[in-house]
Scaffold this motif. Sequence first.
Motif, short mmCIF file in Angstrom:
data_model
loop_
_atom_site.label_atom_id
_atom_site.label_comp_id
_atom_site.label_asym_id
_atom_site.label_seq_id
_atom_site.Cartn_x
_atom_site.Cartn_y
_atom_site.Cartn_z
N LEU A 1 -57.75 -36.09 -7.32
CA LEU A 1 -58.56 -34.81 -8.19
C LEU A 1 -60.31 -35.14 -6.78
N GLU A 2 -60.45 -35.42 -5.88
CA GLU A 2 -61.90 -35.50 -5.60
C GLU A 2 -60.47 -34.62 -4.48
N ARG A 3 -59.87 -35.17 -3.58
CA ARG A 3 -59.15 -34.51 -2.01
C ARG A 3 -58.50 -33.34 -2.68
N GLU A 4 -57.97 -33.26 -3.62
CA GLU A 4 -57.90 -31.72 -4.08
C GLU A 4 -59.14 -30.55 -4.25
N ILE A 5 -59.96 -31.27 -5.03
CA ILE A 5 -61.74 -29.95 -5.49
C ILE A 5 -61.79 -30.07 -4.17
N SER B 1 -56.37 -50.16 -9.77
CA SER B 1 -56.39 -48.74 -8.58
C SER B 1 -55.43 -47.98 -9.53
N ALA B 2 -54.69 -47.69 -10.34
CA ALA B 2 -54.34 -46.08 -10.60
C ALA B 2 -54.78 -45.62 -11.21
N VAL B 3 -55.90 -45.96 -12.23
CA VAL B 3 -56.74 -45.09 -11.94
C VAL B 3 -57.71 -44.70 -11.20
N SER B 4 -57.88 -45.49 -10.16
CA SER B 4 -58.64 -44.67 -9.08
C SER B 4 -58.36 -43.82 -8.66
N GLN B 5 -56.86 -44.28 -8.00
CA GLN B 5 -55.63 -42.69 -7.75
C GLN B 5 -55.52 -41.90 -8.16
N HIS B 6 -55.48 -41.94 -9.85
CA HIS B 6 -55.68 -40.54 -10.20
C HIS B 6 -56.90 -39.81 -9.40
N VAL B 7 -58.78 -39.98 -9.56
CA VAL B 7 -59.64 -39.75 -9.50
C VAL B 7 -59.76 -39.53 -7.92
N ARG B 8 -59.02 -40.11 -6.99
CA ARG B 8 -59.48 -39.89 -5.57
C ARG B 8 -58.49 -39.01 -5.15
N MET C 1 -52.77 -31.06 -8.27
CA MET C 1 -53.34 -32.27 -9.72
C MET C 1 -52.24 -31.92 -10.20
N THR C 2 -52.12 -32.81 -11.27
CA THR C 2 -51.36 -33.01 -12.18
C THR C 2 -52.26 -33.41 -13.96
N LEU C 3 -51.52 -32.70 -14.63
CA LEU C 3 -52.23 -33.51 -16.15
C LEU C 3 -52.14 -34.43 -16.08
N ASP C 4 -51.64 -35.43 -15.66
CA ASP C 4 -52.10 -37.39 -15.90
C ASP C 4 -52.97 -37.03 -14.83
N ASP C 5 -53.62 -36.44 -13.65
CA ASP C 5 -54.48 -36.64 -13.38
C ASP C 5 -55.80 -36.60 -14.10
N LEU C 6 -56.02 -35.08 -14.49
CA LEU C 6 -56.49 -34.55 -15.57
C LEU C 6 -56.65 -35.40 -16.42
N ARG C 7 -55.32 -36.10 -17.52
CA ARG C 7 -55.72 -37.10 -18.42
C ARG C 7 -56.63 -38.31 -18.08
N VAL C 8 -56.87 -38.60 -16.97
CA VAL C 8 -57.06 -39.75 -16.93
C VAL C 8 -58.12 -39.87 -16.36
N ALA D 1 -64.45 -29.00 -19.12
CA ALA D 1 -62.93 -28.15 -18.82
C ALA D 1 -61.90 -28.25 -19.43
N VAL D 2 -61.63 -30.30 -18.49
CA VAL D 2 -60.23 -30.76 -19.13
C VAL D 2 -60.28 -31.01 -20.37
N THR D 3 -61.33 -31.34 -21.15
CA THR D 3 -61.50 -32.36 -22.44
C THR D 3 -60.70 -30.45 -23.43
N GLU D 4 -61.45 -29.40 -22.64
CA GLU D 4 -61.29 -28.13 -24.43
C GLU D 4 -59.64 -27.69 -23.30
N GLY D 5 -59.47 -28.09 -22.41
CA GLY D 5 -58.29 -27.67 -22.62
C GLY D 5 -56.40 -28.07 -22.73
N LEU D 6 -57.07 -29.40 -22.31
CA LEU D 6 -56.26 -31.11 -22.86
C LEU D 6 -55.98 -30.30 -24.54
N GLY D 7 -56.75 -30.62 -25.09
CA GLY D 7 -56.95 -29.84 -26.45
C GLY D 7 -56.26 -29.15 -26.92
#
Length: 300
Positions: free
Chosen positions: A39-43, A30-37, A1-8, A67-73
């Motif tokens: 993450l779901e595949r990796e997790i 569709s780009a948003v959906s790709q980021h979410v998918r 996963m990438t930081l962009d995936d987590l931000r999206v 966790a993402v909100t706290e970490g990215l912040g």
Amino acid sequence: MTLDDLRVFAVVCRTGSLSAAARDLTCTQSAVSQHVRRLEREIGLSLLERRPRGVVPTPAGRRLHSAVTEGLGCIDHALRQLEELAHADGGSVRVTTGATTVRHFMAAAVVDFRRRFPQASLEFQTEPSSRGCFDALAAGSVDLAWVTLGPSIRSAEQHPVVELPWALAVTARDPLADRAFIEPADLQDARLIGLPENSTARAQLGSWLAESGIRPVFDTSVTDWDTAILLAELGLGHAVVPTLPDWSGPGHPDLRLIPIPALPPLAAGWAVRRWDALSPLARAFAEGVAHHCRKRPGMP
């Protein structure tokens, strides 16, 4: 996963919609959906539950979002500190607060800050509630949040600056205008102008009145205290409001603010992720606001 995936993913959780997230991020759905998918595949777990009016995080998604909100912040905050170190006093301070807070609590501090740090910039982001301010703080999009103080939360430190006694705002022509003070019992069945139910101040006021067995009716809703007081001054209703010095004195001959001493004062001040991690500029502005509030006549 990438930081962009987590931000999206964080934006999707905040907006509750893939299309709304795409608009915020200026990309395609569709780009948003790709980021979410991805993450779901990796997790290996589903992170979002599709609803007729959008999406909500699954239990796994809620845990990841927290966790993402706290970490990215934390990452964004560290990057901003490094940027300020590189540019000396030419950085910026980002503040989130309600629509009228700058006028009542920060005007003198803004002038003083600009004089002391002419190369620095101030950015104000308006939120309709303290909850929105806390969310912006947790997401790392602001340095400081001026809020109505409430129960402690894990993601922020709260530092009180002022305590504001409650008063009943009425027009000078109102039968109550000559009262020296108001008892909570006087508000039983009163029809009041108030903030939205999801605001911290409205919730605290309702809780304190309920402890006295008082259940007033809020039949007019406004987004800020200034509007509530203005409507009361015009004779369009009563409003239980914090005592704000700008509304006292000869400038408002048709307004009366009658104290309600039995109610605990409303506390307001700064919320930050960590006080000791604030940049020098942000700390200077926060301390400047507190200093000017203490100096101001009529400000408890």
